[in-house]
Design a protein around this motif. Structure first.
Motif, mmCIF file in Angstrom:
data_model
loop_
_atom_site.group_PDB
_atom_site.id
_atom_site.type_symbol
_atom_site.label_atom_id
_atom_site.label_comp_id
_atom_site.label_asym_id
_atom_site.label_seq_id
_atom_site.Cartn_x
_atom_site.Cartn_y
_atom_site.Cartn_z
ATOM 1 N N LYS A 192 -0.738 6.737 4.505
ATOM 2 C CA LYS A 192 -2.417 6.715 3.994
ATOM 3 C C LYS A 192 -2.980 7.555 5.174
ATOM 4 O O LYS A 192 -2.677 7.265 6.366
ATOM 5 C CB LYS A 192 -2.916 5.193 4.446
ATOM 6 C CG LYS A 192 -4.438 5.199 3.787
ATOM 7 C CD LYS A 192 -4.828 3.734 3.976
ATOM 8 C CE LYS A 192 -4.096 2.954 2.731
ATOM 9 N NZ LYS A 192 -4.549 1.525 2.695
ATOM 10 N N HIS B 146 0.765 -1.354 0.149
ATOM 11 C CA HIS B 146 -0.207 -0.012 -0.021
ATOM 12 C C HIS B 146 1.007 1.326 -0.079
ATOM 13 O O HIS B 146 2.211 1.157 0.052
ATOM 14 C CB HIS B 146 -0.952 0.123 1.116
ATOM 15 C CG HIS B 146 -0.310 -0.109 2.689
ATOM 16 N ND1 HIS B 146 0.537 0.979 2.981
ATOM 17 C CD2 HIS B 146 -0.076 -1.069 3.256
ATOM 18 C CE1 HIS B 146 1.188 0.530 4.343
ATOM 19 N NE2 HIS B 146 0.488 -0.588 4.407
ATOM 20 N N ASP C 58 -6.583 -1.512 6.380
ATOM 21 C CA ASP C 58 -6.193 -0.080 6.463
ATOM 22 C C ASP C 58 -5.131 0.196 7.571
ATOM 23 O O ASP C 58 -4.556 1.184 7.727
ATOM 24 C CB ASP C 58 -7.313 0.699 6.544
ATOM 25 C CG ASP C 58 -7.822 0.704 5.028
ATOM 26 O OD1 ASP C 58 -7.063 0.892 4.198
ATOM 27 O OD2 ASP C 58 -9.178 0.958 4.960
#
Length: 480
Positions: free
Chosen positions: A343, A339, A393
């Motif tokens: 984030k 990823h 996440d």
């Protein structure tokens, strides 16, 4: 602001400055009248280095007044006439240097030398010693009318203009929101405009349509630094394991935007330059006042090349930082291709605040890093449609939760319900992570039913707040 004169500290004179006039002024006695103020300014400022003497042109100026505490004399209590006295003293000093009587002009929109005079009232026998600017607690002027009082004066020149620097520029009007492409280098300078001969005389000063409970950008940045977000970013740059920030009640989006700027190593002033828009007035030369600030016009400024080099370096760092933040993490521990290195996830329930947060994210050019959801955080499932128990996440040990929930001073609707939603969200989503919550009401904080790890006092606009750290333990799975 740069301090250029103080009645508490007589200036350190050099051989190029005529010091004969200083013998007639008693700095320890303070300033009592406008004549005292005029004399202090006229004898304390070396006007050729501040405004020029006509050789090479005179610089324009403006003067504003700030009262740290009430001056004792009515002559010094009017901000306009106090500023006028300071201006007259400087103008008269320049006139005396010239035979033709030409004086420097006042420019209230974009002056070359923006000046600020700060006055602090005190009792004449307050015990402050000469050179004692450190004893600022003695300046609260609270005395009987029959007691003699004076004012201490400090004169500053501002390195910038166009309002406080806590305004980064991304909280602009809706007409600016569509002009930023998140996938482009929005902060890149227009280096073709290196000349500042034609300066803007009129700029837009309309206030941004921010939410009434939005915190200042500088405060948000300070809270993030206190939470260790910058250290987490530094660690992610070193080991490639990524960094995540979650804000379940983002309001106008200040915390996530500032977090993105920190992650990208983007100087806030650089964004302020990029976000400026011309007012389009008849006297507007379309020259960005932040790109060409007053300080580069000063007589003692190094040179234009130095300023341009600083901007180029800051631009290069921001471009490199954004590229890294958008890149896919190199950690071998990540699955499915990994990823992004950074984030930032945020959520807001109020429709108006959601719109403002979205506009700020777009205007700041960080839309590729910040993901914004709308709704009650109680219903905000970070796993989305994924049926697995693992929250993709959230990276254990690399995620910080931050939040500025309503606590009753400016937002009063459904406060208890908001804190209940926050409590359930953190318990469900933040296991094994640390969370930081800003609160100004300890009774509301109790609704979280969690033990604080740290309490950081925060004072802003007369409000006494706490930046609270919580370590939320991961729930253990129960074997069948």
């Amino acid at each position: 602001m740069e301090l250029i004169a103080s009645s508490s500290d007589p200036p350190q004179l050099d051989d190029n400055f005529d010091n004969s006039s200083f013998d007639s002024y008693d700095y320890d006695s303070g300033i009592q009248t406008k004549d005292d103020l005029y004399h202090f300014v006229k004898t304390s400022i070396h006007t050729p280095s501040l405004l020029g003497d006509g050789s090479g042109g005179l610089l324009t100026l403006s003067v504003s007044t700030i009262y740290a505490s009430k001056p004792p004399n009515k002559e010094l209590c009017h901000s306009h006439y106090t500023a006028l006295t300071v201006k007259n003293a400087l103008v008269d000093s320049v006139r005396e240097l010239r035979d033709d009587g030409i004086r420097p002009n006042v420019d209230i929109y974009n002056p070359d030398v923006p000046l600020v005079v700060v006055l602090k009232g005190r009792r004449l026998n307050s015990g402050r010693t000469r050179g004692g600017r450190g004893g600022r607690n003695d300046y609260n002027y609270d005395t009987q009318e029959d007691e003699m009082g004076v004012a201490d004066v400090e004169l500053y020149r501002c390195l910038h203009t166009q309002g406080s620097l806590h305004r980064r520029g991304y909280r602009s009007g809706s007409n600016n929101d569509s002009s930023y492409d998140d996938e482009e280098d929005d902060w890149e300078m227009d280096n073709s405009r290196r000349s500042n001969n034609n300066r803007s005389q009129e700029v837009s000063t309309s206030p941004p349509p921010i939410h009434k409970a939005a915190m200042k950008e500088t405060m948000a940045a300070g809270l993030l630094l206190e939470s260790g977000w910058d250290k987490l970013i530094s660690a992610a740059r070193g080991d490639g394991q990524g960094a995540v920030l979650v804000d379940p009640m983002t309001g106008s989006g200040t915390l996530p935007v500032e977090a993105a700027l920190i992650a990208c190593d983007m100087a806030p002033g650089l964004l302020r330059i990029a976000s400026w828009r011309s007012s389009g007035g008849d006297n507007d030369s379309n020259l960005n006042p932040h790109r060409f600030p007053p300080c580069i016009r000063w007589k003692d400024f190094s040179d234009q090349t130095t300023w341009d080099e600083l901007l180029d370096k800051a631009t290069s760092r921001a471009k490199s930082g954004m590229k890294w933040a958008r890149s896919i993490s190199s950690s071998e521990q990540q699955e499915d291709g990994g990823h992004k290195n950074v984030k930032i996830l945020c959520n807001e329930m109020n429709p108006r605040a959601y719109s403002l947060a979205l506009a700020s994210i777009r205007s700041a050019g960080v839309g590729s890093l910040v993901s914004l959801s709308e709704g009650d955080c109680l219903d905000w499932d970070l796993r989305g449609s994924d049926e697995e128990e693992t929250n993709r996440d959230i990276i254990q040990g690399r995620t910080i939760f931050v939040c500025n929930p309503p606590w009753g001073l400016r937002l009063t609707n459904d406060i208890d319900e908001s804190w209940v939603s926050l409590r359930e969200f953190l318990r469900r989503e933040a296991g094994g992570c640390e969370s930081w919550v800003l609160s100004g009401n300890k009774d509301l904080t109790k609704i979280l039913r969690m033990r604080t790890s740290r309490k950081v006092p925060v004072q802003t606009a007369g409000e006494d707040l706490r930046w609270l750290q919580y370590h939320i333990f991961q729930k253990n799975k129960i074997e069948a």
